[in-house]
Write a protein that holds these residues in place. Structure first.
Motif, PDB file in Angstrom:
ATOM      1  N   GLY A 131       0.803  -1.214   0.000  1.00  0.00           N
ATOM      2  CA  GLY A 131       0.000   0.000   0.000  1.00  0.00           C
ATOM      3  C   GLY A 131       0.836   1.264   0.000  1.00  0.00           C
ATOM      4  N   ASN A 132       1.954   1.243   0.734  1.00  0.00           N
ATOM      5  CA  ASN A 132       2.824   2.418   0.794  1.00  0.00           C
ATOM      6  C   ASN A 132       3.431   2.730  -0.582  1.00  0.00           C
ATOM      7  N   TYR A 133       3.859   1.681  -1.298  1.00  0.00           N
ATOM      8  CA  TYR A 133       4.425   1.860  -2.642  1.00  0.00           C
ATOM      9  C   TYR A 133       3.381   2.465  -3.574  1.00  0.00           C
ATOM     10  N   VAL A 134       2.142   1.963  -3.469  1.00  0.00           N
ATOM     11  CA  VAL A 134       1.080   2.404  -4.373  1.00  0.00           C
ATOM     12  C   VAL A 134       0.733   3.872  -4.136  1.00  0.00           C
ATOM     13  N   ILE A 135       0.579   4.263  -2.857  1.00  0.00           N
ATOM     14  CA  ILE A 135       0.218   5.654  -2.544  1.00  0.00           C
ATOM     15  C   ILE A 135       1.327   6.608  -2.986  1.00  0.00           C
ATOM     16  N   LEU A 136       2.581   6.240  -2.706  1.00  0.00           N
ATOM     17  CA  LEU A 136       3.705   7.085  -3.093  1.00  0.00           C
ATOM     18  C   LEU A 136       3.824   7.162  -4.618  1.00  0.00           C
ATOM     19  N   SER A 137       3.584   6.028  -5.272  1.00  0.00           N
ATOM     20  CA  SER A 137       3.625   5.999  -6.742  1.00  0.00           C
ATOM     21  C   SER A 137       2.553   6.910  -7.335  1.00  0.00           C
ATOM     22  N   ASN A 138       1.354   6.852  -6.765  1.00  0.00           N
ATOM     23  CA  ASN A 138       0.260   7.717  -7.237  1.00  0.00           C
ATOM     24  C   ASN A 138       0.568   9.190  -7.004  1.00  0.00           C
ATOM     25  N   LEU A 139       1.243   9.473  -5.881  1.00  0.00           N
ATOM     26  CA  LEU A 139       1.629  10.854  -5.586  1.00  0.00           C
ATOM     27  C   LEU A 139       2.617  11.368  -6.630  1.00  0.00           C
ATOM     28  N   PHE A 140       3.609  10.528  -6.976  1.00  0.00           N
ATOM     29  CA  PHE A 140       4.585  10.906  -8.007  1.00  0.00           C
ATOM     30  C   PHE A 140       3.893  11.072  -9.368  1.00  0.00           C
ATOM     31  N   ALA A 141       2.954  10.194  -9.646  1.00  0.00           N
ATOM     32  CA  ALA A 141       2.251  10.259 -10.934  1.00  0.00           C
ATOM     33  C   ALA A 141       1.441  11.545 -11.055  1.00  0.00           C
ATOM     34  N   SER A 142       0.817  11.971  -9.947  1.00  0.00           N
ATOM     35  CA  SER A 142       0.027  13.212  -9.983  1.00  0.00           C
ATOM     36  C   SER A 142       0.909  14.428 -10.233  1.00  0.00           C
ATOM     37  N   ALA A 143       2.205  14.309  -9.911  1.00  0.00           N
ATOM     38  CA  ALA A 143       3.140  15.413 -10.135  1.00  0.00           C
ATOM     39  C   ALA A 143       3.898  15.246 -11.449  1.00  0.00           C
ATOM     40  N   GLY A 144       3.584  14.198 -12.196  1.00  0.00           N
ATOM     41  CA  GLY A 144       4.237  13.967 -13.487  1.00  0.00           C
ATOM     42  C   GLY A 144       5.642  13.411 -13.362  1.00  0.00           C
ATOM     43  N   ARG A 145       5.988  12.841 -12.227  1.00  0.00           N
ATOM     44  CA  ARG A 145       7.344  12.291 -12.016  1.00  0.00           C
ATOM     45  C   ARG A 145       7.336  10.812 -12.396  1.00  0.00           C
ATOM     46  N   TRP A 146       7.236  10.551 -13.698  1.00  0.00           N
ATOM     47  CA  TRP A 146       7.068   9.185 -14.192  1.00  0.00           C
ATOM     48  C   TRP A 146       8.307   8.316 -13.993  1.00  0.00           C
ATOM     49  N   GLU A 147       9.465   8.939 -13.980  1.00  0.00           N
ATOM     50  CA  GLU A 147      10.692   8.172 -13.750  1.00  0.00           C
ATOM     51  C   GLU A 147      10.702   7.594 -12.341  1.00  0.00           C
ATOM     52  N   ASP A 148      10.238   8.408 -11.365  1.00  0.00           N
ATOM     53  CA  ASP A 148      10.163   7.935  -9.977  1.00  0.00           C
ATOM     54  C   ASP A 148       9.102   6.845  -9.827  1.00  0.00           C
ATOM     55  N   VAL A 149       8.021   6.965 -10.599  1.00  0.00           N
ATOM     56  CA  VAL A 149       6.973   5.924 -10.578  1.00  0.00           C
ATOM     57  C   VAL A 149       7.566   4.604 -11.043  1.00  0.00           C
ATOM     58  N   ARG A 150       8.346   4.671 -12.173  1.00  0.00           N
ATOM     59  CA  ARG A 150       8.955   3.449 -12.717  1.00  0.00           C
ATOM     60  C   ARG A 150       9.949   2.844 -11.724  1.00  0.00           C
ATOM     61  N   THR A 151      10.719   3.704 -11.042  1.00  0.00           N
ATOM     62  CA  THR A 151      11.698   3.228 -10.060  1.00  0.00           C
ATOM     63  C   THR A 151      11.007   2.501  -8.905  1.00  0.00           C
ATOM     64  N   LEU A 152       9.881   3.049  -8.456  1.00  0.00           N
ATOM     65  CA  LEU A 152       9.132   2.414  -7.370  1.00  0.00           C
ATOM     66  C   LEU A 152       8.589   1.059  -7.794  1.00  0.00           C
ATOM     67  N   ARG A 153       8.059   0.982  -9.021  1.00  0.00           N
ATOM     68  CA  ARG A 153       7.521  -0.286  -9.500  1.00  0.00           C
ATOM     69  C   ARG A 153       8.632  -1.341  -9.594  1.00  0.00           C
ATOM     70  N   GLU A 154       9.804  -0.920 -10.049  1.00  0.00           N
ATOM     71  CA  GLU A 154      10.941  -1.848 -10.129  1.00  0.00           C
ATOM     72  C   GLU A 154      11.364  -2.316  -8.735  1.00  0.00           C
ATOM     73  N   LEU A 155      11.300  -1.376  -7.777  1.00  0.00           N
ATOM     74  CA  LEU A 155      11.665  -1.716  -6.394  1.00  0.00           C
ATOM     75  C   LEU A 155      10.682  -2.746  -5.821  1.00  0.00           C
ATOM     76  N   MET A 156       9.400  -2.582  -6.173  1.00  0.00           N
ATOM     77  CA  MET A 156       8.394  -3.558  -5.736  1.00  0.00           C
ATOM     78  C   MET A 156       8.683  -4.935  -6.312  1.00  0.00           C
ATOM     79  N   THR A 157       9.054  -4.965  -7.565  1.00  0.00           N
ATOM     80  CA  THR A 157       9.363  -6.237  -8.216  1.00  0.00           C
ATOM     81  C   THR A 157      10.601  -6.879  -7.590  1.00  0.00           C
ATOM     82  N   GLU A 158      11.601  -6.034  -7.332  1.00  0.00           N
ATOM     83  CA  GLU A 158      12.858  -6.517  -6.742  1.00  0.00           C
ATOM     84  C   GLU A 158      12.620  -7.124  -5.356  1.00  0.00           C
ATOM     85  N   LYS A 159      11.768  -6.489  -4.586  1.00  0.00           N
ATOM     86  CA  LYS A 159      11.497  -6.971  -3.230  1.00  0.00           C
ATOM     87  C   LYS A 159      10.347  -7.972  -3.185  1.00  0.00           C
ATOM     88  N   ALA A 160       9.802  -8.319  -4.363  1.00  0.00           N
ATOM     89  CA  ALA A 160       8.697  -9.285  -4.463  1.00  0.00           C
ATOM     90  C   ALA A 160       7.488  -8.847  -3.655  1.00  0.00           C
TER      91      ALA A 160
END
Length: 483
Positions: free
Chosen positions: A409-438
């Motif tokens: 949930g924390n990853y999703v909320i933070l990702s949505n916050l970055f997306a609302s600000a147009g920080r798509w690179e940070d969104v992608r980094t968070l998604r990769e971090l989620m995948t890395e940590k399973a």
């Protein structure tokens, strides 16, 4: 000797401390060595006068002791909550090869609390079986109460079912245990069964049943219990009235709760808290403030930490953030004030974030005397998402990722916050971090009730056979209306 015993018994009855001391002093001065039963009365006398040190000194100086002497001292420790002293003395008694009796067992079991105490209690249970005292009703009642308070309801029920006879205390202990553990259906089912068997209930029994009905939000059954109490003219003890307030509040009938509250001849802090929490949970913040003001004006009961939580929560739900902050700082600084705990700080953060005061909430968290919990940070992160505060949200989000690295949930909320600000690179980094940590976000679920009454995957309300019955009592007459 007979005159000494008679006079000492009179001192025990009247709690005449000075006179009893004179009797003891006269024995010492005249070098009179009293028999065991007279020394035991001295122990009872000092215990009745709350002089446990003197009582223990008499016991320690006794050249001979019997089971009554040991039990009198163990009982005094147990009644006053000195569990360590009670259990230590019981073990000392066993080492002295004095065999406990049924009164000793019933007394020491009340001190078997906590993890260590429960282990000792189980060993005492084996000893009770070995010495064949388990058939005594008050030993059995103490045993099942010990298991119930430890949350071991299966063991408690086995003891209850094995009792050769039952009284109101053993029945109340098992019902109370079920209610305390949130096993509301089991508590109510057992109560109805015992009612059919002709069990006599007392105010503690009814209070426990009302607690179970609160958990089930079963208003109709709760009103039946209230009617039953009213008809039977059960004494209106505070604990019973508090349970009525809590039951009506949890069933959404705040007007009924308030009527019970207003008619109470005396109130405890639990009474005030039950009413305040009821108003708070139903979003009636103005009523919370009014009632709290009345509590302060009466100045009979000192508020506690639960009171402050209820007031802060009530202010939070109706946008009275300044009033809530005023209460928070006022109660901490007052004479005999409340020391704020993490829950209180969390309420203040919730109060500020609901009103959009994100920066103020962040500064408040930084000044907290202890480390903020994940719940406090999570509350603020949600506010940052709603109010698009990326700067604070980024800091809070990474704090949460450090505390709860596997909470999707924390990853999703933070990702949505970055997306609302147009920080798509940070969104992608968070998604990769989620995948890395399973880290996997669980899919959403909806509650579905089938035509047969079954629920998939979970039931929102208890699928209770008990609630299918109209009455909690086996009575045919129409209940008298209270409210």
């Amino acid at each position: 000797m007979h005159r000494r015993l008679q006079f000492l018994n009179e001192c025990v009855t009247r709690r005449a401390f000075r006179e009893g001391q004179r009797v003891h002093a006269h024995m010492i001065k005249t070098c009179y060595l009293p028999p065991v039963h007279l020394q035991t009365r001295l122990i009872v006398f000092y215990n009745n006068c709350d002089c446990l040190c003197d009582a223990r000194q008499v016991l320690d100086e006794m050249p001979q002791r019997n089971v009554v002497s040991w039990t009198a001292m163990i009982s005094a420790y147990s009644k006053r909550g000195y569990t360590a002293e009670a259990t230590d003395l019981f073990l000392q008694m066993l080492r002295s090869e004095e065999e406990p009796n049924e009164f000793t067992f019933a007394t020491i079991l009340t001190s078997c609390t906590g993890s260590w105490g429960f282990d000792l209690g189980r060993q005492i249970h084996f000893l009770i079986i070995k010495t064949k005292y388990g058939s005594h009703i008050f030993v059995g009642s103490s045993l099942l109460d010990m298991y119930a308070k430890a949350g071991r309801m299966l063991e408690a029920r086995r003891v209850f079912d094995s009792l050769p006879e039952r009284d109101v205390f053993s029945c109340t202990a098992i019902i109370s245990g079920y209610a305390r553990q949130g096993l509301d259906e089991e508590a109510l089912e057992l109560f109805r069964q015992l009612q059919r068997e002709g069990m006599t209930s007392n105010y503690v029994t009814y209070a426990s049943v009302l607690t179970a009905l609160s958990g089930l939000a079963a208003l109709d059954l709760g009103r039946q219990v209230h009617n039953h109490v009213f008809r039977r003219e059960v004494p209106s003890f505070v604990v019973l009235q508090n349970s009525l307030i809590d039951m009506y509040s949890k069933c959404g009938k705040l007007s009924y709760s308030r009527r019970v509250f207003d008619t109470m001849p005396e109130r405890t802090v639990i009474s005030w808290n039950a009413m305040l929490v009821g108003y708070s949970k139903h979003g009636m913040g103005n009523e919370v403030v009014k009632l709290f003001k009345l509590m302060k004006e009466e100045n009979k009961i000192r508020p506690d930490s639960v009171t402050l939580l209820a007031v802060l929560s009530g202010c939070s739900h109706v946008g009275m953030e300044d009033r809530g902050l005023e209460f928070f700082y006022e109660m901490g600084k007052a004479k005999n004030g409340i020391e704020p705990e993490l829950e209180h700080y969390g309420c203040v953060v919730d109060l500020l974030r609901r009103s959009g005061r994100v920066e103020e909430a962040f500064e408040f968290i930084k000044k907290m005397p202890s480390e903020p919990t994940a719940a406090i940070w999570g509350s603020l992160l949600g506010a940052c998402r709603v109010h698009s505060n990326v700067k604070i949200g980024e800091f809070v989000g990474f704090q949460l990722l450090h505390i709860e690295p596997e909470n999707a949930g924390n990853y999703v909320i933070l990702s949505n916050l970055f997306a609302s600000a147009g920080r798509w690179e940070d969104v992608r980094t968070l998604r990769e971090l989620m995948t890395e940590k399973a880290v996997i976000k669980e899919p959403g679920r909806k509650w579905h009730i089938t035509s047969t009454g079954q629920t998939t995957p979970w039931s929102l309300r208890p699928n209770s056979k008990i609630l299918a019955h109209f009455s909690v009592f086996q009575i045919s007459n129409t209940p008298k209306k209270i409210y």
